[in-house]
Design an enzyme around this catalytic site. Structure first.
Site, PDB file in Angstrom:
ATOM      1  N   SER A   1       0.872  -1.182   0.000  1.00  0.00           N
ATOM      2  CA  SER A   1       0.000   0.000   0.000  1.00  0.00           C
ATOM      3  C   SER A   1       0.903   1.225   0.000  1.00  0.00           C
ATOM      4  O   SER A   1       2.089   1.123   0.341  1.00  0.00           O
ATOM      5  CB  SER A   1      -0.847  -0.011   1.283  1.00  0.00           C
ATOM      6  OG  SER A   1      -1.461   1.238   1.508  1.00  0.00           O
TER       7      SER A   1
ATOM      8  N   TYR B   1      -1.984  -1.381  10.572  1.00  0.00           N
ATOM      9  CA  TYR B   1      -2.056  -1.482   9.110  1.00  0.00           C
ATOM     10  C   TYR B   1      -0.761  -0.962   8.488  1.00  0.00           C
ATOM     11  O   TYR B   1      -0.178  -1.592   7.591  1.00  0.00           O
ATOM     12  CB  TYR B   1      -3.265  -0.690   8.592  1.00  0.00           C
ATOM     13  CG  TYR B   1      -3.542  -0.875   7.111  1.00  0.00           C
ATOM     14  CD1 TYR B   1      -4.264  -1.964   6.641  1.00  0.00           C
ATOM     15  CD2 TYR B   1      -3.067   0.046   6.177  1.00  0.00           C
ATOM     16  CE1 TYR B   1      -4.517  -2.141   5.279  1.00  0.00           C
ATOM     17  CE2 TYR B   1      -3.311  -0.119   4.818  1.00  0.00           C
ATOM     18  CZ  TYR B   1      -4.036  -1.214   4.373  1.00  0.00           C
ATOM     19  OH  TYR B   1      -4.274  -1.376   3.018  1.00  0.00           O
TER      20      TYR B   1
HETATM   21  N1  LIG Z   1      -8.563  -0.384  -1.643  1.00  0.00           N
HETATM   22  C1  LIG Z   1      -7.526   0.365  -1.360  1.00  0.00           C
HETATM   23  O1  LIG Z   1      -7.617   1.599  -1.360  1.00  0.00           O
HETATM   24  C2  LIG Z   1      -6.202  -0.279  -1.054  1.00  0.00           C
HETATM   25  C3  LIG Z   1      -5.073   0.538  -1.033  1.00  0.00           C
HETATM   26  C4  LIG Z   1      -3.837  -0.018  -0.760  1.00  0.00           C
HETATM   27  C5  LIG Z   1      -3.733  -1.368  -0.510  1.00  0.00           C
HETATM   28  N2  LIG Z   1      -4.852  -2.147  -0.517  1.00  0.00           N
HETATM   29  C6  LIG Z   1      -4.675  -3.570  -0.227  1.00  0.00           C
HETATM   30  O2  LIG Z   1      -5.199  -4.336  -1.282  1.00  0.00           O
HETATM   31  C7  LIG Z   1      -5.572  -5.620  -0.792  1.00  0.00           C
HETATM   32  C8  LIG Z   1      -6.966  -5.936  -1.299  1.00  0.00           C
HETATM   33  O3  LIG Z   1      -7.881  -5.051  -0.662  1.00  0.00           O
HETATM   34  P1  LIG Z   1      -9.185  -4.501  -1.363  1.00  0.00           P
HETATM   35  O4  LIG Z   1      -9.119  -3.033  -1.322  1.00  0.00           O
HETATM   36  O5  LIG Z   1      -9.427  -5.177  -2.631  1.00  0.00           O
HETATM   37  O6  LIG Z   1     -10.263  -4.914  -0.248  1.00  0.00           O
HETATM   38  P2  LIG Z   1     -11.479  -5.944  -0.288  1.00  0.00           P
HETATM   39  O7  LIG Z   1     -12.028  -5.938   1.090  1.00  0.00           O
HETATM   40  O8  LIG Z   1     -12.407  -5.581  -1.402  1.00  0.00           O
HETATM   41  O9  LIG Z   1     -10.792  -7.340  -0.622  1.00  0.00           O
HETATM   42  C9  LIG Z   1     -10.040  -8.041   0.329  1.00  0.00           C
HETATM   43  C10 LIG Z   1     -10.368  -9.515   0.224  1.00  0.00           C
HETATM   44  O10 LIG Z   1      -9.532 -10.214   1.156  1.00  0.00           O
HETATM   45  C11 LIG Z   1     -10.326 -11.220   1.769  1.00  0.00           C
HETATM   46  N3  LIG Z   1      -9.769 -11.599   3.066  1.00  0.00           N
HETATM   47  C12 LIG Z   1      -9.796 -10.897   4.227  1.00  0.00           C
HETATM   48  N4  LIG Z   1      -9.231 -11.597   5.203  1.00  0.00           N
HETATM   49  C13 LIG Z   1      -8.842 -12.785   4.665  1.00  0.00           C
HETATM   50  C14 LIG Z   1      -8.205 -13.932   5.179  1.00  0.00           C
HETATM   51  N5  LIG Z   1      -7.860 -14.027   6.475  1.00  0.00           N
HETATM   52  N6  LIG Z   1      -7.953 -14.950   4.341  1.00  0.00           N
HETATM   53  C15 LIG Z   1      -8.293 -14.883   3.033  1.00  0.00           C
HETATM   54  N7  LIG Z   1      -8.928 -13.826   2.491  1.00  0.00           N
HETATM   55  C16 LIG Z   1      -9.192 -12.786   3.303  1.00  0.00           C
HETATM   56  C17 LIG Z   1     -11.700 -10.600   1.895  1.00  0.00           C
HETATM   57  O11 LIG Z   1     -12.722 -11.580   2.079  1.00  0.00           O
HETATM   58  C18 LIG Z   1     -11.827  -9.829   0.594  1.00  0.00           C
HETATM   59  O12 LIG Z   1     -12.447 -10.604  -0.407  1.00  0.00           O
HETATM   60  C19 LIG Z   1      -5.453  -5.553   0.718  1.00  0.00           C
HETATM   61  O13 LIG Z   1      -4.237  -6.167   1.104  1.00  0.00           O
HETATM   62  C20 LIG Z   1      -5.407  -4.068   1.000  1.00  0.00           C
HETATM   63  O14 LIG Z   1      -4.709  -3.774   2.187  1.00  0.00           O
HETATM   64  C21 LIG Z   1      -6.083  -1.641  -0.795  1.00  0.00           C
END
Ligand SMILES: NC(=O)c1ccc[n+]([C@@H]2O[C@H](COP(=O)([O-])OP(=O)(O)OC[C@H]3O[C@@H](n4cnc5c(N)ncnc54)[C@H](O)[C@@H]3O)[C@@H](O)[C@H]2O)c1
Length: 262
Positions: free
Chosen positions: A156, A169
């Site tokens: 991130s 985080y």
């Molecule tokens: N959306 C943003 O702005 C953003 C920015 C930077 C980084 N990220 C990172 O991107 C990644 C994906 O996030 P996203 O934004 O798509 O969120 P999201 O919530 O849409 O997707 C995350 C997925 O991870 C799954 N998950 C959660 N805990 C889990 C576990 N213990 N085992 C297996 N699966 C699990 C959830 O069920 C979900 O489907 C994350 O690591 C997040 O930190 C997101």
């Protein structure tokens, strides 16, 4: 992007958001062998349906997996190998955010919960995936080099800079970059690349619905003054996984509209 026709892709967190976008980008790039893992099985069915709309011939194996559980993670890798024989691209996206508090007011359990998924869980995925990749036959690339596999970890912008009241985080995402660099060094000689993507703010299910509405003023302060698109992050992930990135390892690629420049 094309070039994934002969490879096997594994994606964690694939039931939603960025990881689902990565699955779809792999399929658009020709990948027909995909292992999609998530802790919420119902979400994986929707991902598989979207895949079949792009390419009905693509095979998606859905594996309910909690990345904090080492046995389930090993089962995810074993299933991929049983079904497809190897793993060429492994993208580790499963992640969560935590409650808001400064460190002294944060429950220790909350630190363990967030880092348990985002860092320890990702480490468990790498451990199982790298153990498999290092035993695979190298695949010949069109530029004359060869590769056993490519890993892309989801960090991130908060792996690069701090942010208020989110220390678990921020710690977890900085840790992902440390792990990425350490494993890039340790597995380069095996023909395995390990890279990370650092997204800025992209609307997904990561935050509760109402939270996005409060971000407008903050987003105005960022250079590109908009949210990122899932497709924009997925494209960067798939580039780093692809043979086009065959000399790139241990890098951190911000996909953040300039978030980290200011
Ligand atoms: N959306 C943003 O702005 C953003 C920015 C930077 C980084 N990220 C990172 O991107 C990644 C994906 O996030 P996203 O934004 O798509 O969120 P999201 O919530 O849409 O997707 C995350 C997925 O991870 C799954 N998950 C959660 N805990 C889990 C576990 N213990 N085992 C297996 N699966 C699990 C959830 O069920 C979900 O489907 C994350 O690591 C997040 O930190 C997101």
């Amino acid at each position: 992007m094309s070039g994934f026709e002969n490879g096997v892709a594994l994606v964690t967190g694939a039931g939603s958001g960025l990881a689902r976008g990565v699955v779809l980008e792999f399929v658009r790039g020709g990948c027909v062998k995909i292992v999609a893992a998530d802790i919420i099985p119902e979400r994986l069915a929707e991902t598989a349906k979207l895949v079949s709309e792009i390419n009905p011939a693509a095979r998606v194996i859905t594996v309910p997996t909690d990345v904090t559980n080492a046995t389930q993670v090993q089962n995810m890798v074993d299933t991929a190998v049983k079904e497809f024989g190897r793993i060429d691209y492994s993208v580790h996206c499963a992640g969560i955010t935590g409650g808001a508090a400064r460190t002294d007011e944060m429950a220790t359990e909350e630190f363990d919960r967030v880092t348990g998924v985002n860092l320890r869980g990702l480490w468990l995925c790498e451990k199982a995936v790298l153990g498999q990749m290092k035993t695979q036959e190298p695949r010949k690339l069109s530029n004359g080099t060869s590769a056993r596999g490519a890993v892309v970890n989801m960090s991130s912008v908060l792996g690069l800079v701090g942010y208020r009241v989110q220390s678990p985080y921020v710690v977890s995402k900085h840790g992902v970059l440390g792990l990425t660099k350490a494993d890039a060094v340790d597995y380069a000689a095996d023909g395995i690349r390990v890279n990370a993507v650092c997204p800025g703010i992209v609307r997904t299910n990561l935050l509760p619905e109402g939270a996005w509405e409060h971000m407008g003023a903050f987003i105005e302060t960022l250079p590109m003054q908009r949210l990122g698109l899932i497709e924009e992050v997925a494209a960067a992930v798939c580039f780093l996984a692809s043979d086009k990135a065959s000399f790139i390892t241990g890098t951190m690629l911000p996909v953040d509209g300039g978030y980290c420049c200011v």
